[in-house]
Motif scaffolding. Structure first.
Motif, PDB file in Angstrom:
ATOM      1  N   ALA A  86       0.793  -1.218  -0.006  1.00 29.16           N
ATOM      2  CA  ALA A  86      -0.094   0.220  -0.192  1.00 29.16           C
ATOM      3  C   ALA A  86       0.999   1.335   0.096  1.00 29.16           C
ATOM      4  N   ALA A  87       1.930   1.267   0.994  1.00 32.63           N
ATOM      5  CA  ALA A  87       2.963   2.428   0.851  1.00 32.63           C
ATOM      6  C   ALA A  87       3.618   2.592  -0.331  1.00 32.63           C
ATOM      7  N   ALA A  88       4.038   1.407  -1.113  1.00 26.09           N
ATOM      8  CA  ALA A  88       4.661   1.714  -2.486  1.00 26.09           C
ATOM      9  C   ALA A  88       3.672   2.073  -3.431  1.00 26.09           C
ATOM     10  N   LEU A  89       2.526   1.526  -3.501  1.00 24.81           N
ATOM     11  CA  LEU A  89       1.354   2.287  -4.555  1.00 24.81           C
ATOM     12  C   LEU A  89       1.473   3.894  -4.306  1.00 24.81           C
ATOM     13  N   GLU A  90       1.301   4.089  -3.002  1.00 24.74           N
ATOM     14  CA  GLU A  90       0.980   5.500  -2.776  1.00 24.74           C
ATOM     15  C   GLU A  90       2.170   6.368  -3.097  1.00 24.74           C
ATOM     16  N   ALA A  91       3.531   5.749  -3.077  1.00 22.85           N
ATOM     17  CA  ALA A  91       4.550   6.526  -3.558  1.00 22.85           C
ATOM     18  C   ALA A  91       4.742   6.582  -5.146  1.00 22.85           C
ATOM     19  N   GLU A  92       4.475   5.446  -5.838  1.00 22.53           N
ATOM     20  CA  GLU A  92       4.947   5.392  -7.169  1.00 22.53           C
ATOM     21  C   GLU A  92       3.668   5.628  -8.135  1.00 22.53           C
ATOM     22  N   LEU A  93       2.363   5.539  -7.733  1.00 20.09           N
ATOM     23  CA  LEU A  93       1.471   5.424  -8.771  1.00 20.09           C
ATOM     24  C   LEU A  93       0.646   6.844  -8.455  1.00 20.09           C
ATOM     25  N   SER A  94       0.433   7.392  -9.615  1.00 21.88           N
ATOM     26  CA  SER A  94      -0.480   8.869  -9.702  1.00 21.88           C
ATOM     27  C   SER A  94      -2.176   8.327  -9.888  1.00 21.88           C
ATOM     28  N   PRO A  95      -2.954   8.635  -9.166  1.00 24.46           N
ATOM     29  CA  PRO A  95      -4.283   8.411  -9.539  1.00 24.46           C
ATOM     30  C   PRO A  95      -4.845   9.561 -10.565  1.00 24.46           C
ATOM     31  N   ASP A  96      -5.855   9.062 -11.497  1.00 22.34           N
ATOM     32  CA  ASP A  96      -6.417  10.015 -12.421  1.00 22.34           C
ATOM     33  C   ASP A  96      -7.293  11.023 -11.708  1.00 22.34           C
ATOM     34  N   ALA A  97      -7.875  10.436 -10.584  1.00 19.66           N
ATOM     35  CA  ALA A  97      -8.763  11.748  -9.735  1.00 19.66           C
ATOM     36  C   ALA A  97      -8.748  10.874  -8.410  1.00 19.66           C
ATOM     37  N   GLN A  98      -9.234  11.803  -7.650  1.00 17.53           N
ATOM     38  CA  GLN A  98      -9.269  11.308  -6.167  1.00 17.53           C
ATOM     39  C   GLN A  98     -10.668  11.807  -5.565  1.00 17.53           C
ATOM     40  N   GLN A  99     -11.404  11.042  -4.831  1.00 22.51           N
ATOM     41  CA  GLN A  99     -12.553  11.203  -4.273  1.00 22.51           C
ATOM     42  C   GLN A  99     -12.979  10.531  -2.730  1.00 22.51           C
ATOM     43  N   MET A 100     -14.000  11.070  -2.239  1.00 24.42           N
ATOM     44  CA  MET A 100     -14.278  10.241  -1.014  1.00 24.42           C
ATOM     45  C   MET A 100     -14.616   9.103  -1.260  1.00 24.42           C
ATOM     46  N   GLY A 101     -14.043   8.049  -0.635  1.00 27.97           N
ATOM     47  CA  GLY A 101     -14.131   6.701  -0.328  1.00 27.97           C
ATOM     48  C   GLY A 101     -14.626   5.789   1.046  1.00 27.97           C
ATOM     49  N   GLY A 102     -14.660   4.647   0.986  1.00 27.89           N
ATOM     50  CA  GLY A 102     -15.164   3.941   1.992  1.00 27.89           C
ATOM     51  C   GLY A 102     -16.675   4.146   2.205  1.00 27.89           C
ATOM     52  N   GLN A 103     -17.487   2.910   2.496  1.00 31.78           N
ATOM     53  CA  GLN A 103     -18.905   2.908   2.483  1.00 31.78           C
ATOM     54  C   GLN A 103     -19.475   4.154   3.416  1.00 31.78           C
ATOM     55  N   THR A 104     -18.995   4.322   4.760  1.00 28.50           N
ATOM     56  CA  THR A 104     -19.220   5.421   5.521  1.00 28.50           C
ATOM     57  C   THR A 104     -19.059   6.618   4.987  1.00 28.50           C
ATOM     58  N   GLY A 105     -17.963   6.851   4.426  1.00 29.02           N
ATOM     59  CA  GLY A 105     -17.791   8.227   3.692  1.00 29.02           C
ATOM     60  C   GLY A 105     -18.609   8.639   2.537  1.00 29.02           C
ATOM     61  N   ILE A 106     -19.137   7.324   1.763  1.00 31.91           N
ATOM     62  CA  ILE A 106     -19.602   7.851   0.452  1.00 31.91           C
ATOM     63  C   ILE A 106     -21.256   7.948   1.172  1.00 31.91           C
ATOM     64  N   MET A 107     -21.740   7.230   1.982  1.00 25.63           N
ATOM     65  CA  MET A 107     -23.054   7.189   2.550  1.00 25.63           C
ATOM     66  C   MET A 107     -23.136   8.617   3.419  1.00 25.63           C
ATOM     67  N   THR A 108     -22.214   8.914   4.061  1.00 24.90           N
ATOM     68  CA  THR A 108     -22.278  10.358   4.732  1.00 24.90           C
ATOM     69  C   THR A 108     -22.449  11.485   3.856  1.00 24.90           C
ATOM     70  N   ASN A 109     -21.835  11.451   2.983  1.00 23.56           N
ATOM     71  CA  ASN A 109     -21.633  12.604   1.863  1.00 23.56           C
ATOM     72  C   ASN A 109     -23.222  12.385   1.113  1.00 23.56           C
ATOM     73  N   LEU A 110     -23.600  11.374   0.845  1.00 27.28           N
ATOM     74  CA  LEU A 110     -25.094  11.468   0.308  1.00 27.28           C
ATOM     75  C   LEU A 110     -26.043  12.153   1.127  1.00 27.28           C
ATOM     76  N   VAL A 111     -26.229  11.360   2.290  1.00 24.53           N
ATOM     77  CA  VAL A 111     -27.189  11.809   3.115  1.00 24.53           C
ATOM     78  C   VAL A 111     -27.008  13.163   3.533  1.00 24.53           C
TER      79      VAL A 111
END
Length: 461
Positions: A86-111
């Motif tokens: 996980a640490a290696a990916l964070e250091a070496e891979l660039s995301p195309d986009a970032q957003q809220m994740g996790g079921q709690t984060g997504i559901m909280t954002n919606l409601v």
């Protein structure tokens, strides 16, 4: 006759100020499109598409194998990563986009975006995580001081510089990776598992009844985040504790509890969730992949494969889903199990909310699903007008009518509502802006409406 827009307005009004507790998993999703650049970053697996690699993921080769297998299967999947990878990916891979994740984060954002008043708890709350809440002004966090719960704004609850990051690899039908062709639009999630995610919320656990006294319902998720490193021996002790927290939440008041199920390939963890957590729910939310795992754990017949270009949608699949949901509901002893699939939403229940409340929830969920698919996000009630522009699925309506014939009931407007089964066609977006989180959107929106109607927040419509 009430119009679709009038019904939508009534549902939005019912959510205004609705108090909900949402826990436990929020993170940042790094979104990566499956394309030639990703293939160049990864390492070719020995048998791409044929099988899943060992869990947890620990190399680019194993990650490539997991993504390719998911593409070939045509359905979403998730596997945890080792901390080092996980640490290696964070250091070496660039995301195309970032957003809220996790079921709690997504559901909280919606409601919160739809006007409800959530109390949200997650283990790691960094400033980076707080920045991804769409309406942080509407979200409160439960801190415990001297045994008393105090609700504070999210910004006052920041407790770490670390952020939990999951990687979401999205693909569309026809995309290829190492010669494997995607059979449907979906995604693979490579999930991080920080040591803090052990389902123990410290002082909050003993005081959770005070939260229960302030809310009408709870959306709980993240139990699948446990790993062997989080427990001493087996999972049972930790999940018994989590069960007792749910019971403590209910001790504070009349709280409906929704448990959002999620994929884990750890057989022992799944068995423990099945034994200790799921029977405590009033309602369980799942998709077809999750349902297949539940059915396997219960020793039931395998759920039909998800339709692809090679195996088109068959309306009769709803009959198998209905039978499996019915068997699972009885086995677990819960009031309701809700299933979300591409063409329809289905709830099997007993002694749950009135059928019309559940029907309203599924109808509202279909609008939310279409909005999320078309826009990529829902940040305000007005966004749901987008969902109304998509008609209910004709295939879904056909499936619902097939089920109505099977149970000896009639449909109204393509929907089925009886005391034991409710079904509604979905609103399908053929070219979605994104697929991540749609299931969480469906579950949160339907549960919120069910809860609001059961508490008679807007009267009859």
């Amino acid at each position: 006759m009430t119009t679709e827009r009038e019904r939508l307005d009534a549902d939005i009004a019912a959510l205004d100020g609705l108090p909900l507790f949402v826990a436990y998993n929020a993170n940042v999703d790094g979104i990566v499109r499956v394309d030639d650049d990703l293939e160049a970053f990864l390492e070719r697996p020995s048998e791409p598409g044929d099988r899943l690699p060992p869990d947890p993921l620990d190399s680019r080769r194993n990650l490539a194998a997991a993504i390719a297998h998911t593409m070939a299967a045509g359905r979403g999947d998730e596997i945890a990563m080792t901390g080092a990878f996980a640490a290696a990916l964070e250091a070496e891979l660039s995301p195309d986009a970032q957003q809220m994740g996790g079921q709690t984060g997504i559901m909280t954002n919606l409601v919160s975006s739809l006007g409800a008043a959530p109390i949200a708890y997650t283990y790691l709350l960094s400033e980076r995580q707080v920045s991804l809440f769409d309406r942080p002004d509407r979200v409160q966090y439960p801190l415990v001081e001297g045994g008393t719960v105090r609700l504070v704004p999210l910004a006052e609850a920041v407790n770490t510089d670390r952020t939990k990051i999951n990687w979401v690899f999205e693909f569309r039908t026809g995309d290829e990776l190492f010669g494997v062709r995607a059979t449907d639009d979906s995604r693979f999630i490579a999930a991080s598992r920080p040591p803090e995610f052990d389902l123990s919320a410290g002082a909050l656990d003993a005081a959770v009844d005070q939260v229960g006294a302030r809310v009408d319902g709870a959306l709980l998720a993240g139990y699948h985040n446990l790993t062997p490193a989080h427990v001493d021996g087996d999972y049972a002790g930790r999940l018994r504790h989590a069960r007792d927290v749910i019971r403590g939440l209910r001790a504070g008041g009349d709280v409906d509890v929704h448990v959002e199920y999620a994929v884990t390939h750890d057989d022992d963890l799944r068995a423990s969730i099945y034994e200790w957590i799921l029977p405590e729910a009033d309602v369980i939310g799942a998709d077809t992949h999750e349902l297949s795992l539940l059915a396997d754990d219960a020793g039931l017949d395998v759920v039909p494969a998800r339709p692809t270009e090679e195996t088109p949608f068959n309306p009769d699949e709803i009959l198998a889903h209905y039978q499996i949901l019915s068997a699972l509901r009885a086995e677990l002893g819960v009031d309701c199990i809700r299933l979300h699939v591409m063409e329809y939403h289905l709830a099997v229940m007993e002694s749950y909310h009135p059928p019309d409340a559940v029907r309203r929830g599924l109808e509202f969920a279909a609008i939310n699903a279409a909005t999320k698919a078309a826009r990529g996000d829902i940040t305000a009630p007005a966004d749901l007008e987008t969902g109304l522009t998509y008609d209910p699925s004709a295939k879904g309506r056909e499936a619902v009518e097939r089920l109505a014939d099977h149970v000896g009931a009639s449909t109204e407007g393509g929907q089925l509502a009886t005391p034991t089964v409710v079904a509604c066609p979905n609103r399908v977006v053929e070219d979605p802006a994104g697929t991540v989180g749609i299931g969480d959107i469906v579950s949160a929106s339907s549960f919120a409406i069910e809860t609001a109607v059961a508490n008679d927040r807007d009267g009859d419509r």
